[in-house]
Design an enzyme around this catalytic site. Sequence first.
Site, PDB file in Angstrom:
ATOM      1  N   ASP A  63       0.949  -1.104   0.006  1.00  0.00           N
ATOM      2  CA  ASP A  63       0.043   0.063   0.016  1.00  0.00           C
ATOM      3  C   ASP A  63       0.878   1.183  -0.001  1.00  0.00           C
ATOM      4  OD1 ASP A  63      -1.640   1.886   0.396  1.00  0.00           O
ATOM      5  OD2 ASP A  63      -2.463   1.358   2.252  1.00  0.00           O
ATOM      6  N   ILE A  64       1.054   1.988  -1.140  1.00  0.00           N
ATOM      7  CA  ILE A  64       1.842   3.038  -1.379  1.00  0.00           C
ATOM      8  C   ILE A  64       1.614   4.003  -0.251  1.00  0.00           C
ATOM      9  CG2 ILE A  64       2.538   2.544  -3.603  1.00  0.00           C
ATOM     10  CD1 ILE A  64       1.106   5.148  -4.598  1.00  0.00           C
ATOM     11  N   ASN A  90       3.257   2.280 -10.936  1.00  0.00           N
ATOM     12  CA  ASN A  90       2.063   2.541 -11.666  1.00  0.00           C
ATOM     13  C   ASN A  90       0.631   2.839 -10.653  1.00  0.00           C
ATOM     14  OD1 ASN A  90      -0.057   1.893 -13.847  1.00  0.00           O
ATOM     15  ND2 ASN A  90      -0.399   0.161 -12.025  1.00  0.00           N
ATOM     16  N   LYS A  96     -13.919  10.252 -10.299  1.00  0.00           N
ATOM     17  CA  LYS A  96     -14.793  10.243 -11.515  1.00  0.00           C
ATOM     18  C   LYS A  96     -15.052  11.808 -11.525  1.00  0.00           C
ATOM     19  CE  LYS A  96     -15.109   5.744 -12.603  1.00  0.00           C
ATOM     20  NZ  LYS A  96     -13.668   5.219 -12.566  1.00  0.00           N
ATOM     21  N   VAL A  97     -15.310  12.040 -12.953  1.00  0.00           N
ATOM     22  CA  VAL A  97     -15.711  13.597 -13.129  1.00  0.00           C
ATOM     23  C   VAL A  97     -16.892  13.921 -12.334  1.00  0.00           C
ATOM     24  CG1 VAL A  97     -16.324  15.298 -14.825  1.00  0.00           C
ATOM     25  CG2 VAL A  97     -14.541  13.502 -15.444  1.00  0.00           C
ATOM     26  N   TYR A 194      -6.152  15.745 -10.310  1.00  0.00           N
ATOM     27  CA  TYR A 194      -5.456  14.709 -10.868  1.00  0.00           C
ATOM     28  C   TYR A 194      -4.331  15.126 -11.581  1.00  0.00           C
ATOM     29  CZ  TYR A 194      -4.357  10.333 -13.697  1.00  0.00           C
ATOM     30  OH  TYR A 194      -3.712   9.347 -14.077  1.00  0.00           O
TER      31      TYR A 194
END
EC number: 1.1.1.184
Length: 277
Positions: A63-64, A90, A96-97, A194
């Site tokens: 878990d980064i 990665n 979501k928008v 983002y």
Amino acid sequence: MSSGMHVALVTGGNKGIGLAIVRDLCRLFSGDVVLTARDVARGQAAVQQLQAEGLSPRFHQLDIDDLQSIRALRDFLRKEYGGLDVLVNNAGIAFKVADPTPFHIQAEVTMKTNFFGTRDVCTELLPLIKPQGRVVNVSSIMSVRALKSCSPELQQKFRSETITEEELVGLMNKFVEDTKKGVHQKEGWPSSAYGVTKIGVTVLSRIHARKLSEQRKGDRILLNACCPGWVRTDMAGPKATKSPEEGAETPVYLALLPPDAEGPHGQFVSEKRVEQW
């Protein structure tokens, strides 16, 4: 397991582009491939899926967002392999928008994982990278778009050849603080949280590449940021133009640059081509 064994590792490897990168590396990389995922059950399910295809990745939890998790992985790599040959960062998230979560919370949550999580992985794992190692940070073309939407002053800072990691961290924190105060647009930031986190990833890549060139000159390690393209994943949705397999092409190309390659290094790469930052 001997320290002479080559090893490649992919973060966020249980689905989407990450899984496609693991699949390609299992086929093309001469050594072990470690698939990591935050969720153990999902990660092991992905490994089983690849085993059914005749491939044999290893699994390790990561878990980064969790420094202890990163350090456990670091210790595993050191003990099992004496280092790391290929690192593909990665793992990442996006809202979501149409997500109703307030923008400042989206900014903070996205920044925590995409920038600070990736940075923590680099802090712990870059010292393990062996000579002729390859590091690939999956960024996004959104970082280029977001950069163009920044004020000229911010653009100049993010394009600087001398910006330090500390200065970059300060700017990423400032973005989150500015969103909390509701002044981010006035302060010259774009409206994509983002996109800003991925500016961070691209600039961090440039900084780390510069450091590697200075501190480990003879080791011929190549580190780059890349854009996989608009890929049909849970993140981007079904309308995207590329399959995960196509999205994996550029990251895998950079992960497998031949030992005698001089570059690319410290670049932003899209469709296997260096893009201007």
